[in-house]
Write an enzyme that holds these catalytic residues in place. Structure first.
Site, PDB file in Angstrom:
ATOM      1  N   SER A 113      38.719  29.596  88.737  1.00 44.58           N
ATOM      2  CA  SER A 113      38.425  28.397  87.852  1.00 44.58           C
ATOM      3  C   SER A 113      37.776  28.391  86.546  1.00 44.58           C
ATOM      4  CB  SER A 113      37.566  27.507  88.908  1.00 44.58           C
ATOM      5  OG  SER A 113      38.203  26.701  89.906  1.00 44.58           O
ATOM      6  N   LYS A 121      40.234  27.294  83.740  1.00 45.66           N
ATOM      7  CA  LYS A 121      40.246  25.757  83.541  1.00 45.66           C
ATOM      8  C   LYS A 121      39.664  25.327  82.291  1.00 45.66           C
ATOM      9  CE  LYS A 121      40.049  24.567  88.371  1.00 45.66           C
ATOM     10  NZ  LYS A 121      39.190  24.326  89.656  1.00 45.66           N
ATOM     11  N   TYR A 144      49.697  27.118  87.483  1.00 43.22           N
ATOM     12  CA  TYR A 144      48.339  27.019  87.807  1.00 43.22           C
ATOM     13  C   TYR A 144      47.758  28.035  88.703  1.00 43.22           C
ATOM     14  CZ  TYR A 144      44.037  25.345  89.842  1.00 43.22           C
ATOM     15  OH  TYR A 144      42.734  25.284  90.373  1.00 43.22           O
ATOM     16  N   TYR A 184      31.086  22.094  89.241  1.00 46.46           N
ATOM     17  CA  TYR A 184      31.693  21.247  90.297  1.00 46.46           C
ATOM     18  C   TYR A 184      30.665  19.940  90.533  1.00 46.46           C
ATOM     19  CZ  TYR A 184      34.190  25.641  90.859  1.00 46.46           C
ATOM     20  OH  TYR A 184      34.802  26.757  90.821  1.00 46.46           O
ATOM     21  N   VAL A 206      35.652  30.816  92.053  1.00 47.69           N
ATOM     22  CA  VAL A 206      35.510  31.293  93.417  1.00 47.69           C
ATOM     23  C   VAL A 206      35.277  32.649  93.571  1.00 47.69           C
ATOM     24  CG1 VAL A 206      36.235  29.382  94.823  1.00 47.69           C
ATOM     25  CG2 VAL A 206      37.967  30.893  93.855  1.00 47.69           C
TER      26      VAL A 206
HETATM   27  N1  GLN Z   1      42.692  28.873  92.434  1.00 47.04           N
HETATM   28  C1  GLN Z   1      41.551  28.445  93.049  1.00 47.04           C
HETATM   29  C2  GLN Z   1      41.894  27.086  93.582  1.00 47.04           C
HETATM   30  O1  GLN Z   1      42.940  26.388  93.054  1.00 47.04           O
HETATM   31  C3  GLN Z   1      40.471  28.165  92.010  1.00 47.04           C
HETATM   32  C4  GLN Z   1      39.422  27.356  92.587  1.00 47.04           C
HETATM   33  C5  GLN Z   1      37.904  27.899  92.079  1.00 47.04           C
HETATM   34  O2  GLN Z   1      37.897  28.834  91.512  1.00 47.04           O
HETATM   35  N2  GLN Z   1      37.079  27.078  92.216  1.00 47.04           N
HETATM   36  O3  GLN Z   1      41.686  26.764  94.821  1.00 47.04           O
END
Ligand code: GLN
Length: 341
Positions: A83, A86, A209, A261, A279
Site C-alpha cells: 500500500s 499508493k 495495481y 487507514y 501490509v
Molecule cells: N496489495 C494489497 C491489497 O491490495 C495492499 C494492501 C496494503 O498494503 N494494505 O490488498
C-alpha cells in the site's frame, strides 16, 4: 475548490531543520534498540506468500533533504511495497491530471473503514473516497498516463523508480500469490466500474495495481522515496525533480488524513506526521522540509499497521522534533527578534 483562487499566490514554506548528523544517528540507533525486543502484532497472511516474512525483521532508515542517511537494523531486506505504493502513484497522477481533477474524481476524505472495504464504496454512492484505500488506489492507478495496461504499468514502475533513485524490480512470487487470491480487489474494481468510476478495464487495472504493490523495496529505498516528498518533489540523492512542490504538498496532506487507514486520526494525534503504511510492515513518515523516516517490521496491528514501526515513529517524531503540531514558547529579545525556548 480553493486552489484555483490562490494559484498565483507564491507558496511560502518554513519548516526548520533536522538536528545534527550525530544526534540523528544516535536517536535512530536508540529507537531500534528500544523496540527490537517487542513482539506484539501478527504477520499478514491474507496474501499467502506474505506469511513467510520473518517477524523479527526490524529496520529503520531516515534520509534528510540533503541526502544524509541514518540507518539501523534490517534496512536492506527486500519486501513488496504494497500500500505504500499508493502514495507515490497518487503523486504521479496528481502531477499528470492536477489537484482539482484528483479532488473531484477520487476525493480526499477518510472512509473510517478498513483499507479493503467494499461497503465504503456503496455507502458513498460509488465514490472511491481517497487514493489511500484500495478502491481509491485502484481508481487512481486507472488514471495513470498510458493507453494500455502495459503502458500504465511502465509509467508506474518508472515513476516509483525515480522516487527511489534506482530501477525497482517486481517480486514475481508476491505478484502471482496476490493475483491468485485477490478476489476482493477484483470485486471492488467491478463495483467502481458499475458506478462508472473506473477509467479503464477493471481486471486489467487490478493487474497493474497488483504489480504496483509487488514492487520490491528496502527500508532504505522507502526513506529516499519519502524524502523526495519532504524535499518539494526533488529526490535528495539523485537531485532529480520527480514531481512539483505543489504535488508533494498535496500528497502529504492526503497522507495526513488517510495514510494510516481508519487509524489516521489516532496516528496524527500520537505522531503528528503524514505517513503511509503497507501490509508487509513498512511505514513511511514524512517531515516536510526535513526528511523521511522509513520503518520496516512485519508484525501488524488490527488495522494493518506495523506495531514496532508505529512505536519507533512515535519515539523519533518526539525526540527529533518532527511532530508538525508541536511548538515551544517563544522568547523575545531586546533587538525585537524572536527565538524558541
Ligand atoms: N496489495 C494489497 C491489497 O491490495 C495492499 C494492501 C496494503 O498494503 N494494505 O490488498
Amino acid at each position: 475548490m480553493f486552489a484555483a483562487d490562490v494559484q498565483n499566490v507564491p507558496q511560502e514554506a518554513f519548516t526548520g531543520y533536522l538536528p545534527t548528523k550525530d544526534r540523528v544517528d544516535d536517536l535512530v540507533a536508540q529507537a531500534h534498540q528500544r523496540y527490537a525486543g517487542h513482539t506484539d502484532g501478527t504477520v499478514a497472511d491474507y496474501i499467502p506468500i506474505l506469511a513467510e516474512a520473518n517477524p523479527n525483521w526490524f529496520g529503520l532508515a531516515l534520509v534528510g533533504i540533503n541526502g544524509s542517511t541514518h540507518l539501523a537494523g534490517d534496512v536492506d531486506v527486500h519486501f513488496s511495497i504494497q500500500s505504500i505504493s499508493k502514495a507515490f502513484v497518487f503523486a504521479l497522477v496528481c502531477e499528470s491530471i492536477g489537484h482539482e481533477a484528483v479532488h473531484e474524481r477520487i476525493g480526499v476524505n477518510n472512509t473510517g473503514l478498513a483499507f479493503n472495504s467494499v461497503i465504503a464504496v456503496e455507502l458513498n454512492n460509488g465514490s472511491p473516497m481517497n487514493s489511500m484505500v484500495n478502491a481509491g488506489a485502484i481508481a487512481t492507478t486507472a488514471m495513470m498516463p498510458g493507453d494500455t495496461a502495459e503502458e500504465q504499468w511502465g509509467a508506474v514502475r518508472s515513476g516509483l523508480s525515480r522516487f527511489a533513485g534506482r530501477q525497482l524490480e517486481i517480486d514475481d512470487g508476491v505478484y502471482l500469490s496476490e493475483m491468485r487470491t485477490n478476489k476482493r480487489n477484483r470485486s471492488i474494481a467491478g463495483l467502481l466500474d458499475s458506478y462508472g468510476r473506473l477509467e479503464k478495464d477493471p481486471l486489467e487495472t487490478v493487474d497493474v495495481y497488483t504489480r504496483q504493490c509487488a514492487l520490491s523495496v528496502t527500508a532504505r529505498d522507502l526513506a529516499v522515496m519519502g524524502a523526495t516528498l519532504a524535499d518539494g518533489g526533488v529526490n535528495p540523492v539523485t537531485g532529480e525533480r520527480v514531481v512539483s512542490a505543489d504535488v508533494a504538498r498535496d500528497t502529504l496532506s492526503l497522507l495526513a488524513s488517510c495514510g494510516m487507514y481508519e487509524k489516521s486520526g489516532e496516528w496524527l494525534f500520537e505522531i503528528g506526521l503524514p505517513a503511509k503504511s503497507g501490509v508487509t510492515g513498512g511505514i513511511i513518515s514524512i517531515s516536510p522540509g526535513k526528511g523521511a523516516l522509513a520503518t520496516f517490521s512485519p508484525p501488524l496491528d488490527s488495522a494493518g499497521n506495523s506495531v514496532r514501526g508505529q512505536r519507533a515513529c512515535a519515539f523519533l517524531s518526539r525526540a527529533l522534533g518532527l511532530n508538525l503540531f508541536a511548538s515551544s514558547a517563544h522568547v523575545s529579545h531586546q533587538d525585537g527578534s524572536l527565538t524558541h525556548s
